[in-house]
Enzyme design. Structure first.
Site, short mmCIF file in Angstrom:
data_model
loop_
_atom_site.label_atom_id
_atom_site.label_comp_id
_atom_site.label_asym_id
_atom_site.label_seq_id
_atom_site.Cartn_x
_atom_site.Cartn_y
_atom_site.Cartn_z
N LYS A 41 0.83 -1.22 0.00
CA LYS A 41 0.00 0.00 0.00
C LYS A 41 0.86 1.26 0.00
O LYS A 41 0.60 2.21 -0.75
CB LYS A 41 -0.93 0.03 1.23
CG LYS A 41 -1.86 -1.17 1.32
CD LYS A 41 -2.72 -1.13 2.55
CE LYS A 41 -1.97 -1.22 3.86
NZ LYS A 41 -1.28 -2.51 4.09
N ARG A 118 -9.33 0.53 9.70
CA ARG A 118 -8.82 -0.83 9.85
C ARG A 118 -9.87 -1.77 10.39
O ARG A 118 -9.61 -2.95 10.56
CB ARG A 118 -7.63 -0.81 10.80
CG ARG A 118 -6.32 -0.98 10.07
CD ARG A 118 -5.21 -1.02 11.08
NE ARG A 118 -4.07 -1.71 10.58
CZ ARG A 118 -3.10 -1.12 9.88
NH1 ARG A 118 -3.19 0.15 9.53
NH2 ARG A 118 -2.07 -1.82 9.49
N ARG A 157 11.61 -6.36 3.89
CA ARG A 157 11.51 -4.89 3.83
C ARG A 157 12.60 -4.24 4.67
O ARG A 157 12.92 -4.67 5.77
CB ARG A 157 10.15 -4.44 4.35
CG ARG A 157 10.06 -2.92 4.48
CD ARG A 157 8.65 -2.42 4.65
NE ARG A 157 7.94 -3.08 5.71
CZ ARG A 157 6.63 -2.94 5.90
NH1 ARG A 157 5.93 -2.18 5.08
NH2 ARG A 157 6.03 -3.56 6.87
N ARG A 190 11.79 -2.84 10.44
CA ARG A 190 10.76 -2.41 11.39
C ARG A 190 10.59 -3.46 12.48
O ARG A 190 10.66 -4.65 12.21
CB ARG A 190 9.43 -2.20 10.65
CG ARG A 190 9.28 -0.82 10.08
CD ARG A 190 8.10 -0.63 9.17
NE ARG A 190 6.83 -1.19 9.60
CZ ARG A 190 5.68 -1.00 8.93
NH1 ARG A 190 5.66 -0.25 7.84
NH2 ARG A 190 4.56 -1.55 9.35
N ARG A 201 -0.03 -9.56 13.10
CA ARG A 201 -0.62 -8.59 12.17
C ARG A 201 -1.51 -9.28 11.15
O ARG A 201 -2.58 -8.77 10.81
CB ARG A 201 0.51 -7.82 11.45
CG ARG A 201 1.23 -6.86 12.37
CD ARG A 201 2.55 -6.44 11.80
NE ARG A 201 2.42 -5.55 10.67
CZ ARG A 201 3.40 -5.33 9.78
NH1 ARG A 201 4.56 -5.96 9.91
NH2 ARG A 201 3.22 -4.50 8.80
P1 AP5 Z 1 4.94 -1.68 1.60
O1 AP5 Z 1 4.58 -0.76 0.49
O2 AP5 Z 1 5.77 -1.15 2.72
O3 AP5 Z 1 3.62 -2.43 2.16
P2 AP5 Z 1 2.42 -1.88 3.01
O4 AP5 Z 1 1.18 -2.53 2.51
O5 AP5 Z 1 2.42 -0.38 3.07
O6 AP5 Z 1 2.83 -2.54 4.40
P3 AP5 Z 1 2.76 -2.01 5.88
O7 AP5 Z 1 3.43 -3.09 6.69
O8 AP5 Z 1 3.30 -0.63 6.03
O9 AP5 Z 1 1.25 -2.04 6.15
P4 AP5 Z 1 0.59 -2.15 7.51
O10 AP5 Z 1 -0.83 -1.94 7.15
O11 AP5 Z 1 0.87 -3.37 8.29
O12 AP5 Z 1 1.33 -1.06 8.36
P5 AP5 Z 1 0.93 0.40 8.84
O13 AP5 Z 1 2.15 1.21 8.71
O14 AP5 Z 1 -0.33 0.88 8.22
O15 AP5 Z 1 5.68 -2.94 0.94
C1 AP5 Z 1 6.16 -4.00 1.76
C2 AP5 Z 1 7.49 -4.52 1.16
O16 AP5 Z 1 7.24 -5.11 -0.12
C3 AP5 Z 1 8.54 -3.41 0.92
O17 AP5 Z 1 9.81 -3.93 1.20
C4 AP5 Z 1 8.41 -3.10 -0.59
O18 AP5 Z 1 9.65 -2.67 -1.13
C5 AP5 Z 1 8.01 -4.48 -1.14
N1 AP5 Z 1 7.14 -4.37 -2.31
C6 AP5 Z 1 6.11 -3.49 -2.49
N2 AP5 Z 1 5.52 -3.71 -3.67
C7 AP5 Z 1 6.18 -4.76 -4.24
C8 AP5 Z 1 6.04 -5.46 -5.47
N3 AP5 Z 1 5.08 -5.14 -6.35
N4 AP5 Z 1 6.85 -6.51 -5.72
C9 AP5 Z 1 7.84 -6.88 -4.81
N5 AP5 Z 1 8.04 -6.22 -3.65
C10 AP5 Z 1 7.21 -5.18 -3.36
O19 AP5 Z 1 0.58 0.14 10.38
C11 AP5 Z 1 1.55 -0.27 11.29
C12 AP5 Z 1 0.93 -0.41 12.66
O20 AP5 Z 1 0.42 0.86 13.11
C13 AP5 Z 1 -0.27 -1.36 12.77
O21 AP5 Z 1 0.11 -2.71 12.91
C14 AP5 Z 1 -0.94 -0.81 14.03
O22 AP5 Z 1 -0.26 -1.22 15.20
C15 AP5 Z 1 -0.75 0.69 13.87
N6 AP5 Z 1 -1.89 1.30 13.17
C16 AP5 Z 1 -1.83 1.99 12.00
N7 AP5 Z 1 -3.05 2.39 11.63
C17 AP5 Z 1 -3.90 1.95 12.58
C18 AP5 Z 1 -5.31 2.03 12.75
N8 AP5 Z 1 -6.07 2.65 11.84
N9 AP5 Z 1 -5.87 1.45 13.84
C19 AP5 Z 1 -5.11 0.83 14.76
N10 AP5 Z 1 -3.78 0.71 14.66
C20 AP5 Z 1 -3.17 1.26 13.57
#
Ligand code: AP5
Length: 260
Positions: A41, A118, A157, A190, A201
């Site tokens: 994402k 979420r 990552r 991370r 997760r």
């Molecule tokens: P990346 O683009 O980083 O993936 P992502 O979907 O953004 O993954 P996240 O882990 O950031 O999502 P998340 O929803 O768990 O975390 P968030 O930060 O929102 O890509 C991943 C990897 O793949 C990278 O290395 C990239 O280079 C590679 N890649 C990408 N595209 C590719 C492709 N096409 N081919 C090959 N490789 C590729 O949340 C983190 C934490 O914050 C949560 O767990 C929670 O504790 C808290 N939090 C955040 N929002 C809330 C909420 N609304 N409510 C409660 N808690 C929350």
């Protein structure tokens, strides 16, 4: 990075406005990005923001930015601990943080909302907020990928400790293994990309977030996009799906110009 809208307003909430303000669009794109952790994402938000000129608003980035502060508040420390374990952060705190950033939701530059909502309760809170602000999402983009590929993306990552640029040891390796190509700072893994946190997760995603697809499918705005292939291919797929929809909704006449 040049060409990307500034996100100062998002990171600073009320105190600071984006400077320069994002250019007002006649039809700002307001998108919600859904999908499991690690599906890509954040990577897509970066690419889409180049094309759509909308700002990448990530709740995860907000919590990670807070973690870098020397003295987070007790409530924020609880949130950071939950995040490191792979659990969701307390509901009221997340909703409050998004509400404090209403100007970004209302901004005429548009937005790509990543990580919020979420669960159904957060989706209802977002809907209520957008109704108050008299704006509507143009689409909810849901990225899909098999679990084993997701785990491979998460485990490989690496993230820049300074500018938050994202790399992958196999698919998007940096030129120097431990340094960011953009700013030269060190790369890190991370805390929530450790195997035990990844398991939590993915379980949380299944129970809390996946039901959102049904919730949004009733609105006619849900776009399911396969997330296999290169980031550019997925971005093109997303844009094609978006352009097949009607053009984004014209801003409500009473919406005020608000920097994002
Ligand atoms: P990346 O683009 O980083 O993936 P992502 O979907 O953004 O993954 P996240 O882990 O950031 O999502 P998340 O929803 O768990 O975390 P968030 O930060 O929102 O890509 C991943 C990897 O793949 C990278 O290395 C990239 O280079 C590679 N890649 C990408 N595209 C590719 C492709 N096409 N081919 C090959 N490789 C590729 O949340 C983190 C934490 O914050 C949560 O767990 C929670 O504790 C808290 N939090 C955040 N929002 C809330 C909420 N609304 N409510 C409660 N808690 C929350």
């Amino acid at each position: 990075m040049s060409g990307h809208p500034t996100r100062i307003g998002w990171f600073s909430a009320r105190e600071v406005e984006c400077n320069p303000p994002p250019p007002a669009r006649e039809h700002p794109y307001r998108l919600v990005l859904l999908g499991p952790p690690g599906v890509g994402k954040g990577t897509q938000a970066l690419l889409l923001s180049e094309d759509l000129r909308a700002c990448h608003l990530s709740t995860g980035d907000l919590f990670r930015a807070t973690r870098c502060q020397s003295a987070p508040s007790p409530a924020m420390q609880v949130a950071i601990d939950a995040m490191n374990r792979g659990e969701l952060v307390r509901e009221d705190l997340v909703i409050q943080m998004v509400r404090e950033r209403s100007k970004c939701i209302q901004c005429l530059g548009g937005f790509l909302l990543d990580g919020f909502p979420r669960n159904i309760h957060q989706a209802e809170a977002l809907s209520a907020l957008m109704d108050e602000l008299r704006v509507a999402p143009d689409a909810v983009v849901s990225y899909e990928l098999p679990w084993e590929e997701i785990v491979a993306r998460l485990s490989g990552r690496r993230t820049c400790s300074e500018c938050r640029a994202v790399f992958h040891v196999a698919s998007q390796p940096p030129s120097r293994s431990d340094r960011c190509d953009r700013c030269g700072a060190s790369l890190m893994q991370r805390d929530d990309d450790r195997p035990e946190a990844i398991r939590v997760r993915l379980r949380t995603y299944e129970s809390e977030t996946r039901p959102l697809a049904d919730y949004y499918s009733g609105t006619g705005k849900l776009l399911s996009v396969p997330a296999h292939g290169t980031p550019r291919e997925i971005c093109r797929r997303t844009l094609a799906a978006l352009h097949a929809l009607a053009p984004p909704a014209t801003p409500h006449p009473t919406s005020s110009r608000a920097p994002g």
